[in-house]
Design a protein around this motif. Structure first.
Motif, PDB file in Angstrom:
ATOM      1  N   THR A 137      97.297  33.130 -46.889  1.00  0.00           N
ATOM      2  CA  THR A 137      96.362  32.843 -45.784  1.00  0.00           C
ATOM      3  C   THR A 137      96.420  33.947 -44.734  1.00  0.00           C
ATOM      4  O   THR A 137      95.464  34.138 -43.975  1.00  0.00           O
ATOM      5  CB  THR A 137      96.683  31.493 -45.124  1.00  0.00           C
ATOM      6  N   ARG A 192      92.733  36.847 -45.201  1.00  0.00           N
ATOM      7  CA  ARG A 192      92.036  36.115 -44.133  1.00  0.00           C
ATOM      8  C   ARG A 192      90.559  35.912 -44.483  1.00  0.00           C
ATOM      9  O   ARG A 192      89.903  36.811 -44.987  1.00  0.00           O
ATOM     10  CB  ARG A 192      92.143  36.868 -42.807  1.00  0.00           C
ATOM     11  N   GLY A 193      90.066  34.708 -44.179  1.00  0.00           N
ATOM     12  CA  GLY A 193      88.671  34.393 -44.443  1.00  0.00           C
ATOM     13  C   GLY A 193      88.431  33.783 -45.812  1.00  0.00           C
ATOM     14  O   GLY A 193      87.325  33.334 -46.111  1.00  0.00           O
ATOM     15  N   THR A 194      89.470  33.747 -46.678  1.00  0.00           N
ATOM     16  CA  THR A 194      89.329  33.172 -48.015  1.00  0.00           C
ATOM     17  C   THR A 194      89.515  31.664 -47.953  1.00  0.00           C
ATOM     18  O   THR A 194      90.395  31.159 -47.239  1.00  0.00           O
ATOM     19  CB  THR A 194      90.368  33.778 -48.981  1.00  0.00           C
ATOM     20  N   ASP A 195      88.707  30.936 -48.695  1.00  0.00           N
ATOM     21  CA  ASP A 195      88.789  29.478 -48.732  1.00  0.00           C
ATOM     22  C   ASP A 195      90.192  29.028 -49.131  1.00  0.00           C
ATOM     23  O   ASP A 195      90.793  29.563 -50.066  1.00  0.00           O
ATOM     24  CB  ASP A 195      87.756  28.930 -49.726  1.00  0.00           C
TER      25      ASP A 195
END
Length: 445
Positions: A368, A372-375
């Motif tokens: 995470t 960053r920004g990944t589901d």
């Protein structure tokens, strides 16, 4: 003055052995002769691919069917075979061929590598493993080659048959179809689906179980281990198939366009593959979140001990369920088939499960930060897939940052050799306590 002797115990040898094979494969994949573009893979991508192959995972950052030359594909195939059987089993094969006697130390390593309870008959078991593997992979290759021959030249069909048979029996899931589409074009093809499902299942139940089933005609008995493996594997396979069938039945992007038999084949394959094989016939990114969570659970449990698959293993899962059920019923002992499970086994099951959960949660937390920004579900899915040496991915592997690739590479390695084995390997000595402390009481629940 007597010089102190240093030695490597089995966990250290297993960890170093797998690491050596990965490093060798990594170096070979960086050679220009390994890739179609003539440049070879970068060191990080080569390390990721070599780890995925040796740890029979199946996660890929480049397309196996289009990025690699024949040499590169054969390097991957060889690593899959060694990783699936274990390098000690391969060493035993060479010893057989050379007529060399298997030493006591090598027998101990074989026992550790195969996760066998006893050293008795371990060499005979290793010999049978090699025979079982050769026969099963040959039969699978013949069936697949015949099927592939209808759509490609015979020579290519034979090569495809061999590659996919070896890859799926060893629960790796690498494929040569190309363009990262895995086996989605064969979603309702009964020959391909059922053959590969059989290969995955046979590779995943464990060689100890396979050996007992082979001897059943004479012994007429099965051990408690084999009974638990067969029942748990059957429960997970059927339960997973029904769950995916119901959850994806009306999904326009997965099962709904297929015939009824096609729906069953699609659900069956994804249930079987989730147990540590990286192939897929349904596009994972199109599946519902409910189905993906079910697959995460199946990947975490994984295959059975002494198999080509990963995960916490079916016996660990069943032991924990038995312990919980016994506690609910107020029983002191965990009983299966009128046999009591010793406390050491229950403690080990708890340790393995907690270690696995801690590893998956830690890697997910780090992802995470690096991705960053990944589901979040994609990150959990990738981390669990890497730990369970499954190889299924929601198209995230090739999008990972360099640090993300390094994290998943470590997770694949830890999942294959086992978190406990790594812990034992880095521990200097493990000596039993010479005394016991007085009992203490704490409140639970």
């Amino acid at each position: 003055m007597q010089r102190k002797k240093y030695y490597l115990d089995p966990p250290k040898i297993l960890v170093l052995g797998f690491a050596a094979i990965i490093l060798l494969g990594c170096l070979l994949l960086t050679l220009p002769v390994s890739t179609v573009n003539g440049h070879g893979l970068s060191f990080l991508n080569a390390l990721f691919t070599a780890t995925s192959a040796t740890c029979v995972t199946g996660l890929v950052v480049v397309d196996t069917g289009t990025a690699f030359t024949l040499f590169g594909q054969l390097v991957i195939l060889f690593m899959i075979q060694i990783g699936g059987l274990g390098f000690m089993t391969f060493a035993t094969l060479f010893a057989f061929l050379l007529g060399k006697r298997i030493s006591l130390k090598e027998r101990i390593l074989l026992q550790e590598s195969l996760n066998n309870l006893s050293m008795e008959g371990i060499v005979r078991l290793a010999r049978r493993i090699l025979i079982f593997t050769a026969v099963i992979e040959f039969v699978g290759a013949v069936i697949l080659a015949i099927r592939f021959s209808y759509e490609m030249p015979l020579g290519k069909a034979i090569y495809f048959g061999i590659f996919h048979s070896v890859s799926n029996f060893n629960n790796a899931g690498f494929d040569l179809i190309g363009h990262f589409q895995s086996l989605t074009t064969y979603v309702d093809d009964p020959t391909v689906v059922l053959t590969i499902c059989a290969l995955i299942t046979l590779g995943g139940i464990g060689f100890i179980v396979m050996n007992e089933l082979y001897d059943y005609r004479h012994s007429k008995r099965l051990s408690l281990h084999t009974k638990i493996v067969l029942v748990t594997s059957g429960f997970l396979l059927i339960g997973g198939t029904i769950g995916i069938f119901l959850l994806e039945f009306s999904n326009e992007k997965t099962l709904k366009p297929l015939t009824f038999s096609g729906k069953i084949l699609g659900a069956l394959f994804q249930s079987v593959a989730a147990r540590t094989d990286g192939a897929n016939t349904l596009n994972l990114t199109d599946m519902t979140q409910s189905s993906l969570l079910l697959i995460v659970f199946l990947m975490f449990v994984g295959a059975s001990p002494g198999s080509t698959g990963g995960g916490i293993k079916t016996t660990t899962f069943t032991t924990l369920i038995g312990a919980v059920w016994s506690q609910i019923r107020g029983k002191e002992d965990v009983i299966f088939y009128r046999q009591r499970i010793v406390y050491e086994t229950i403690y080990k099951a708890l340790t393995v499960t907690f270690s696995a959960l801690f590893l998956v949660m830690t890697i997910t937390l780090l992802l995470t930060i690096t991705e960053r920004g990944t589901d979040f579900l994609r990150l959990v899915f990738e981390a669990t897939s890497a730990f369970g040496t499954v190889g299924l991915s929601m198209d995230l592997s090739r999008e990972l940052s360099p640090l993300g690739k390094a994290l998943i590479t470590f997770t694949m390695f830890a999942g294959r050799v086992g978190p406990l084995t790594i812990a034992y390997a880095v521990t200097i000595r493990r000596n039993p306590d010479s005394f016991r402390y007085p009992k203490g009481k704490i409140m639970i629940g």
